[in-house]
Enzyme design. Structure first.
Site, short mmCIF file in Angstrom:
data_model
loop_
_atom_site.label_atom_id
_atom_site.label_comp_id
_atom_site.label_asym_id
_atom_site.label_seq_id
_atom_site.Cartn_x
_atom_site.Cartn_y
_atom_site.Cartn_z
N TYR A 156 74.98 -32.13 16.18
CA TYR A 156 75.99 -33.00 16.74
C TYR A 156 75.22 -32.46 18.77
CZ TYR A 156 78.35 -35.80 19.47
OH TYR A 156 79.44 -36.18 20.76
N ASP A 237 72.26 -24.78 22.07
CA ASP A 237 73.58 -25.70 22.32
C ASP A 237 74.39 -24.93 22.06
OD1 ASP A 237 75.33 -27.28 22.32
OD2 ASP A 237 74.41 -29.08 21.60
N LYS A 264 82.95 -27.52 26.87
CA LYS A 264 83.99 -27.22 26.40
C LYS A 264 84.98 -25.86 26.98
CE LYS A 264 83.05 -29.54 22.67
NZ LYS A 264 83.83 -30.71 22.35
N1 PLP Z 1 77.01 -29.93 21.51
C1 PLP Z 1 77.91 -29.65 20.87
C2 PLP Z 1 77.23 -28.75 19.82
C3 PLP Z 1 79.24 -30.53 20.25
O1 PLP Z 1 79.79 -29.25 19.29
C4 PLP Z 1 79.54 -31.21 21.89
C5 PLP Z 1 81.31 -31.61 21.96
O2 PLP Z 1 81.58 -31.64 20.40
C6 PLP Z 1 78.44 -31.82 22.61
C7 PLP Z 1 77.57 -31.06 22.84
C8 PLP Z 1 78.95 -32.73 23.59
O3 PLP Z 1 79.78 -32.24 24.66
P1 PLP Z 1 80.67 -33.47 25.20
O4 PLP Z 1 81.63 -33.94 24.38
O5 PLP Z 1 81.58 -32.82 26.20
O6 PLP Z 1 80.13 -34.31 26.10
#
Ligand code: PLP
Length: 430
Positions: A156, A237, A264
């Protein structure tokens, strides 16, 4: 008693207990599709309306108090309105918001992040982790002159970069190649097949939303080597995993990605994202150079996120606190798992440090296909059981610790889980 009938009983009690949440939900359906503006927060029969929070506590619209074991899906690391964060936001408000210029805070936060995560030599801010990944992908494509992005099923990377079940119709239309997480041989073969077109490998060092599936060090080391050999960029990520250690999971693993994406909690609980890494790659965005890449965003450097982020990293989530906090998470997860085993139940919590996820199998989970679909009913039962015991968790079994949780809170949580495996153990045995 079956699991189904237990679940129905808990759901009925939930409906009876929460008339105001139900009323508000129904009213919301008149103005928003399904009364919802963030899909993950919906659950049947209707979601709780949360009225306010303080420290590690939440109160719903019917006045029930919950101890928060979800912490805004990991963005709420500091708890609800930590006094230091609150002061930082108020100070920013006093200084004026929407300043329409480079402000005094953005480079300070950038400095804090680059000091903590050495692979991040230069970075830029965004409004979300999703945007951070979109920009990292754009940078990798421009830098390499290639089109393909290797991602992993179960991963994700944001609302338009979701690979829970493979590809998704809502995703941005990049040329994605889909690999299997933790599959070293399969991934090597995929990289070999696409090597000359591969711009980047985008990976979470632990799949968070996918169920806290830990990336094996050997797999992640392979990705580093494979990316280098193929002339592609390795993008970690760390939107979720950066909290696991002072410098993110990459420093624990000793792996240096070319780019890292963040989000986050780093914005202190305000809207936030960032992408950064190698100076030469990030140099693509240097507005002083001919043909540079533009990167816009009205709120990229908004003073509320910048100020809260600086206060959080410099005054609260120091490297020492990060280490101790995640050790508490490891200890809790081990204790929960020991209790599950002692009851002969098939449940386990996977994860690292302060991020963990319940699964209804005792077997090792290496990738998303190892998660039994039949386990969702057990997760639902756990969800309503924990709400009934005054704990707020995610319906998918995701548990996230926040700093204001006390040892007593963790012990009470463990007690409620022990009651769960005790009460429902028969249905959860091997
Ligand atoms: N990348 C990861 C690993 C995440 O867990 C999340 C959100 O849960 C995101 C990207 C996306 O972040 P945002 O919700 O701030 O767009």
């Amino acid at each position: 008693m079956t699991i189904e009938s237990d679940l129905n009983r808990l759901r009925e009690a939930y409906v009876a207990r929460n008339p105001e949440s139900q009323r508000r939900y129904q009213a919301a359906t008149d103005v928003m599709p399904g009364g919802n503006t963030r899909s993950v927060l919906y659950y049947e029969p209707f979601p709780l309306a949360i009225a306010r929070g303080e420290g590690a506590s939440l109160w719903d619209a019917d006045g029930h108090e919950y101890t928060d074991f979800l912490g805004e899906f990991s963005a709420g690391l500091y708890g609800h309105s930590h006094p230091v964060i609150r002061d930082a936001v108020i100070n920013a408000l006093h200084g004026g918001i929407n300043l329409t210029g480079h402000n005094l805070l953005e480079a300070q936060l950038a400095q804090l992040v680059t000091t903590r995560i050495p692979s991040v030599q230069r970075l830029r801010f965004t409004n979300s982790g999703t945007e951070a990944n979109l920009l990292a992908i754009a940078a990798a494509k421009r830098f390499t002159g290639r089109q393909k992005i290797l991602v992993f099923k179960g991963g994700y990377h944001g609302g338009v970069l979701t690979f829970a079940t493979g590809h998704s119709p809502i995703n941005v239309p990049h040329d994605f190649v889909l690999g299997t997480y933790n599959d070293q041989a399969g991934t090597a073969a995929l990289v070999a097949e696409h090597a000359k077109d591969l711009a980047a490998i985008l990976v979470e060092p632990m799949q968070g939303a996918g169920g806290c599936i830990v990336g094996h060090p050997a797999f992640l080391e392979d990705l580093r080597r494979l990316a280098t050999e193929a002339g592609a960029l390795l993008v970690f990520d760390e939107v979720m995993t950066s909290r696991l250690a002072p410098g993110g999971r990459q420093t624990v693993l000793g792996i240096t990605p070319d780019l890292t994406t963040l989000g986050k909690y780093i914005g202190g609980g305000m809207s936030f994202g960032a992408f950064g890494g190698r100076q030469d790659v990030m140099g693509l965005f240097d507005p002083r150079t001919q043909g540079h890449m533009g990167h816009a965003g009205t709120f990229n450097n908004n003073v509320l996120s910048m100020s809260a982020g600086i206060a959080g990293l410099s005054r609260i989530y120091t490297p020492e606190v990060a280490v101790a906090f995640n050790a508490r998470g490891d200890a809790l997860r081990e204790r929960l798992n020991a209790t599950s085993r002692a009851h002969g139940s098939t449940l386990q919590f996977t994860g690292l440090g302060t991020l963990m996820n319940l699964h209804a199998t005792p077997e090792e989970i290496r990738h998303s296909d190892d998660i039994p679909a039949s386990g969702q009913i057990v997760k639902d039962l756990f969800f309503f059981h924990m709400l009934d015991h005054g704990f707020y968790v995610a319906r998918r079994g995701f548990i996230v610790l926040s700093l204001p949780l006390t040892d007593d809170d963790l012990a009470r949580f463990h007690g409620a889980f022990a009651a769960f495996v005790d009460q429902y153990g028969k249905g959860l045995q091997k």
